[in-house]
Design a protein around this motif. Structure first.
Motif, short mmCIF file in Angstrom:
data_model
loop_
_atom_site.label_atom_id
_atom_site.label_comp_id
_atom_site.label_asym_id
_atom_site.label_seq_id
_atom_site.Cartn_x
_atom_site.Cartn_y
_atom_site.Cartn_z
N LEU A 489 58.33 34.28 34.99
CA LEU A 489 57.98 35.04 33.98
C LEU A 489 58.51 36.51 34.33
O LEU A 489 58.30 37.28 35.21
CB LEU A 489 56.56 35.23 33.99
CG LEU A 489 55.87 36.13 32.75
CD1 LEU A 489 56.45 35.77 31.25
CD2 LEU A 489 54.76 36.25 32.79
N SER A 490 59.54 36.90 33.32
CA SER A 490 59.99 38.07 33.53
C SER A 490 60.21 39.05 32.27
O SER A 490 59.93 38.61 31.27
CB SER A 490 61.74 37.87 33.94
OG SER A 490 62.03 36.87 35.06
N PHE A 559 57.38 37.63 37.94
CA PHE A 559 56.11 36.63 38.55
C PHE A 559 56.91 35.24 38.74
O PHE A 559 57.63 35.07 37.99
CB PHE A 559 55.16 36.55 37.54
CG PHE A 559 54.29 37.83 37.06
CD1 PHE A 559 53.51 38.35 38.08
CD2 PHE A 559 54.80 38.78 36.11
CE1 PHE A 559 52.73 39.59 37.79
CE2 PHE A 559 54.25 39.86 35.98
CZ PHE A 559 53.09 40.43 36.74
N ARG A 560 56.46 34.72 39.89
CA ARG A 560 57.05 33.48 40.11
C ARG A 560 55.86 32.50 40.64
O ARG A 560 55.03 32.92 41.37
CB ARG A 560 57.96 33.55 41.62
CG ARG A 560 59.20 32.82 41.05
CD ARG A 560 60.11 33.30 42.30
NE ARG A 560 61.41 32.76 42.06
CZ ARG A 560 62.57 33.39 42.71
NH1 ARG A 560 62.38 33.78 43.93
NH2 ARG A 560 63.65 32.71 42.30
N PHE A 561 55.81 31.26 40.17
CA PHE A 561 54.62 30.45 40.56
C PHE A 561 55.48 28.97 40.98
O PHE A 561 56.24 28.55 40.53
CB PHE A 561 53.86 29.90 39.25
CG PHE A 561 53.24 31.34 38.65
CD1 PHE A 561 51.80 31.58 38.85
CD2 PHE A 561 53.85 32.04 37.47
CE1 PHE A 561 51.36 32.78 38.30
CE2 PHE A 561 53.17 33.29 37.13
CZ PHE A 561 51.96 33.63 37.41
N ARG A 562 54.63 28.52 42.01
CA ARG A 562 54.99 27.46 42.73
C ARG A 562 53.92 26.87 43.73
O ARG A 562 53.08 27.59 43.90
CB ARG A 562 56.16 27.53 43.52
CG ARG A 562 56.70 28.41 44.46
CD ARG A 562 56.04 28.12 45.85
NE ARG A 562 56.49 29.17 46.71
CZ ARG A 562 56.13 29.21 48.01
NH1 ARG A 562 54.85 28.38 48.41
NH2 ARG A 562 56.69 29.85 49.01
N PHE A 574 53.94 34.83 43.26
CA PHE A 574 54.95 35.87 44.00
C PHE A 574 55.15 36.85 42.70
O PHE A 574 55.41 36.52 41.51
CB PHE A 574 56.03 35.40 44.54
CG PHE A 574 55.76 34.26 45.71
CD1 PHE A 574 55.72 34.84 47.00
CD2 PHE A 574 55.81 33.24 45.33
CE1 PHE A 574 55.50 34.01 47.96
CE2 PHE A 574 55.32 32.16 46.31
CZ PHE A 574 55.26 32.57 47.61
N TYR A 575 55.48 38.11 43.08
CA TYR A 575 55.59 39.05 42.01
C TYR A 575 56.30 40.29 42.78
O TYR A 575 56.72 40.49 44.05
CB TYR A 575 54.36 39.75 41.45
CG TYR A 575 53.33 40.39 42.38
CD1 TYR A 575 53.48 41.73 42.44
CD2 TYR A 575 52.76 39.75 43.17
CE1 TYR A 575 52.89 42.81 43.55
CE2 TYR A 575 51.86 40.31 44.02
CZ TYR A 575 52.00 41.80 44.21
OH TYR A 575 51.16 42.60 45.26
N TRP A 583 60.00 40.09 47.36
CA TRP A 583 58.62 39.42 46.76
C TRP A 583 57.32 39.53 47.55
O TRP A 583 57.65 39.48 48.74
CB TRP A 583 58.99 37.96 46.49
CG TRP A 583 60.26 37.53 45.68
CD1 TRP A 583 61.49 37.22 45.80
CD2 TRP A 583 59.90 37.61 44.16
NE1 TRP A 583 61.96 36.83 44.75
CE2 TRP A 583 61.24 36.90 43.72
CE3 TRP A 583 58.76 37.54 43.51
CZ2 TRP A 583 61.28 36.79 42.18
CZ3 TRP A 583 58.99 37.45 41.93
CH2 TRP A 583 60.43 36.89 41.57
N LYS A 584 56.49 39.65 46.57
CA LYS A 584 55.05 39.73 47.36
C LYS A 584 54.17 38.70 46.72
O LYS A 584 54.33 38.48 45.63
CB LYS A 584 54.06 41.08 46.99
CG LYS A 584 55.20 42.39 47.23
CD LYS A 584 54.56 43.46 46.77
CE LYS A 584 55.29 44.80 47.01
NZ LYS A 584 54.59 46.18 46.46
N LYS A 585 53.23 38.20 47.83
CA LYS A 585 52.62 37.11 47.51
C LYS A 585 50.89 37.45 47.39
O LYS A 585 50.57 38.13 48.14
CB LYS A 585 52.64 35.75 48.51
CG LYS A 585 51.78 34.75 48.36
CD LYS A 585 51.70 33.90 49.62
CE LYS A 585 50.94 32.78 49.44
NZ LYS A 585 50.86 31.77 50.71
#
Length: 731
Positions: A489-490, A559-562, A574-575, A583-585
């Motif tokens: 998500l950007s 934002f990143r999701f996995r 992660f964001y 990236w931070k978790k």
């Protein structure tokens, strides 16, 4: 209100230089075939694609120190991941979206009558009786007296031919070409009505003065062509080079306007500054470049749709406004240079975010079976009031008398789908609206086909609709249910968010400027892939009891999701703030965890249907029927349109009359599509490898880094002799 899992920014690593990014991105090869798509932990999107951030390491570290002093508690809930720790999701160097195509402006018809008036005046002066008498009174042109044998009527006809020509200069050159003797362009045989005359007699009869003749003779001898004959010539290499350079510049710095087919460059940009930037780039590459006037001509001819903002019609970036005002107030060259540098750094950061979006968008177009790229936004409500009339507006029909209509749009780049949804403010415009739109589109795309495993979403920075914990939790849920392997998500930087979806809305707005829409059906027919937005679920309240209490989610831009490496039942989020940062978790995750098992607690069942509410949206359907509809009647096209409005408004009145009727109205179009979305397929392990072992070993050997070693003793040790050598020495 908030818990102990803040999302705050921590110090980040310095951004890479633009040259480093270009070199690393262009030199990056395809991922090895042995790495299957099942490895969801190998993020294949470049974390810093083409990020031309200009911040120096010293300034960046200074800003990092300031940021670290403000975020002391974030280290407990977050974990940093550098770019080297996270591989990319795709590695193709895709650049076809980074160029703005030129639009050659068609040459308008010559409606200017000044040239005709000038020719008419010169002709009337040349064929006047006084001018013809002067010709007869002149001294003989030569010994043969060539001009004496022509009457006034003949001279008048010849001068009429000359002064009536569209271009007198071209007319003279054509005559010189027909009079030329040989190929040296020095000997001519002048003729009038087939009879040979001298040069002075020919000019005297046609009314050509001495300066004009010798100027055109010189041009004829030098081979200069008239401008009218050069319109079809091929473009020079410099013109092509500057056109390509400017196309890339516009794609990076320009904003596509949602209300017209134009691209606007930032406010206070000067054309001479753009040319100087082009000249500097050419000098760095040791290439020749054209002059400023040629650059301006190229802009006018090939990019007439590109303009510089004179003022902003939309919300502007606060940093851009303040830097622009500071630059306008000061005349100190040192301060102006520093302000320009800061503005350049700011433009570089927003440009990096835009290029990253273009890369994700292009990846979905190139590989639609692997990537799904979506962009979601809403249209300006001021352009979609109903009924919509074109032309002069009557004083008794104001905007307050019309009905508000909201249009939402989604673009799927890989499928070439442009979908729009219309609602009459029956629902609140919050996260429920965005989540239901996303779910409806995913259900539409999954009908008869498989969804790609990786989802990219580009959205607006509105925290009420997009940048909130409910949106993040729903994306977490999509990954947990194995509908997607990975979701990103950007958000573009605030004030720099005008993109291709706004261009789609601008085409709708252009239609509305020329075409009337009296009824909702007519408005829907004007929209691309449009339908009524009905049957929404209250996903927000469905998620609310299970979502963790987080804060600071409005600050990151990506934002990143996995799925988690350690726990297959958990999803890692992660964001980061933007391109070029680590990236931070979020260790705690988006959902609360059970005290007994420690597993995330996710919602179950089906969310409730959102009941429509006209009162909360200030829509009084009965008032529209009694007071507003009679005002619309004189402007509607026919009685059928009046009847359609009457039926539509009566349905709204009936829906608000009782709870039963409202429930019936709200259930229209409902379908909980989440359980029906297909899961991504697990890749089957093929016993026979796609790449043979011998070829795989060759490929591995090709990537090995060779090592050079020194055999024997060290260089300082004395050289020893063999037994045979010692025997020879004894002998």
């Amino acid at each position: 209100m908030y818990g102990s899992s803040p999302l705050q920014q921590e110090p980040c690593s310095p951004a890479l230089s633009p040259i480093h990014h270009l070199a690393s991105s262009s030199g990056r090869l395809e991922s090895d075939t042995s790495k299957s798509l099942n490895d969801v932990f190998a993020f294949n999107e470049p974390d810093t694609p083409y990020s031309p951030v200009i911040l120096s390491p010293r300034n960046q570290h200074q800003e990092d120190d300031d940021a670290s002093s403000k975020s002391s508690t974030a280290s407990e809930a977050t974990q940093n991941f550098s770019d080297s720790d996270m591989e990319s999701t795709y590695s193709d160097n895709l650049d076809s979206s980074y160029f703005t195509e030129p639009q050659v402006r068609p040459k308008p018809l010559n409606t200017n009558t000044k040239g005709e008036e000038k020719r008419s005046k010169l002709l009337s002066r040349a064929i006047h009786s006084s001018a013809l008498r002067k010709v007869a009174a002149l001294e003989p042109c030569c010994k043969k007296k060539c001009s004496d044998g022509y009457s006034r009527s003949t001279i008048k006809d010849k001068r009429t031919d000359y002064f009536s020509a569209p271009s007198r200069n071209e007319w003279i050159k054509q005559k010189l070409g027909s009079f030329q003797v040989g190929s040296d362009k020095r000997a001519f045989q002048f003729k009038v009505n087939g009879s040979e005359v001298c040069r002075e007699a020919w000019c005297r009869i046609y009314g050509i003065n001495k300066n004009t003749y010798y100027r055109e003779l010189n041009n004829f001898r030098m081979g200069l062509e008239w401008a009218g004959l050069r319109q079809g010539r091929s473009l020079s290499s410099k013109c092509i080079s500057i056109s390509v350079w400017f196309g890339h510049y516009v794609a990076i710095h320009g904003d596509k306007m949602p209300h017209k087919e134009e691209i606007w460059l930032p406010y206070n940009t000067r054309k001479v500054d753009i040319f100087n930037k082009y000249a500097e780039d050419c000098e760095d590459r040791s290439e020749p470049y054209c002059c400023l006037q040629s650059f301006l001509n190229m802009w006018k001819t090939f990019y007439p749709h590109v303009a510089i903002k004179k003022c902003s019609l939309f919300t502007k970036c606060t940093i851009c406004v303040r830097l622009g005002r500071d630059l306008a107030k000061t005349r100190d060259p040192v301060k102006r240079r520093k302000i320009k540098l800061k503005r350049q750094e700011h433009d570089a950061r927003q440009m990096a975010e835009r290029l990253a979006y273009y890369q994700r968008r292009e990846a979905a177009r190139q590989e639609p079976d692997k990537y799904l790229s979506l962009i979601i936004d809403g249209m300006d409500q001021a352009k979609t009031y109903l009924p919509h009339f074109v032309g002069d507006k009557s004083k008794d029909l104001t905007t307050a008398d019309l009905m508000k209509v909201h249009v939402s749009g989604i673009i799927s780049h890989g499928h070439g789908l442009r979908a729009t949804y219309v609602d009459f403010f029956e629902y609140s415009h919050d996260s429920n609206l965005t989540l239901n739109l996303l779910l409806k589109l995913l259900a539409k795309l999954s009908t008869g086909s498989q969804l790609p495993p990786i989802l990219f979403i580009q959205a607006d920075n509105c925290y009420r609709e997009n940048k909130n914990k409910f949106m993040l939790a729903f994306l977490d849920l999509l990954v947990h249910k194995r509908i997607f392997r990975e979701i990103q998500l950007s958000f573009l930087m605030v004030g720099h968010t005008h993109e291709d979806i706004d261009q789609m809305f601008s085409r709708v707005a252009d239609k509305l400027r020329h075409q009337e829409a009296h009824t909702p059906e007519q408005l829907i027919n004007m929209m691309p892939e449009c339908s009524r937005l009905r049957g929404l679920y209250n996903i927000r309240d469905w998620l609310k009891p299970s979502v963790s209490m987080i804060k600071g989610q409005s600050q990151p831009g990506q934002f990143r999701f996995r799925l988690s490496k350690d726990d297959p039942d958990s999803v890692d989020m992660f964001y980061r703030k933007g391109q070029g940062q680590d990236w931070k978790k979020l260790k705690t995750g988006m959902f609360k965890r059970s005290k007994e098992s420690g597993k995330p607690i996710r919602p179950k069942g089906i969310p409730k249907i959102i009941p429509v509410s006209f009162d909360n949206r200030n829509i009084n359907a009965q008032k529209l029927i009694n007071e507003q509809l009679p005002k619309w009647a004189p402007y509607l096209g026919c009685d059928q349109e009046h009847y359609m409005w009457e039926q539509h408004l009566k349905q709204m009145v009936k829906a608000g009359s009782s709870a039963i009727e409202m429930a019936k109205y709200s259930k229209v179009g409902t379908m909980w599509a989440l359980p029906k979305l297909p899961k991504y397929p697990e890749e089957s392990v093929d016993e026979e490898p796609a790449v043979p072992d011998d070829l795989r070993r060759l490929l591995e050997k090709e990537q090995e880094n060779p090592e050079i070693t020194v055999s024997g003793a060290s260089a300082a040790a004395p050289r020893t002799t063999t037994r045979r050598a010692r025997r020879r020495l004894v002998d």
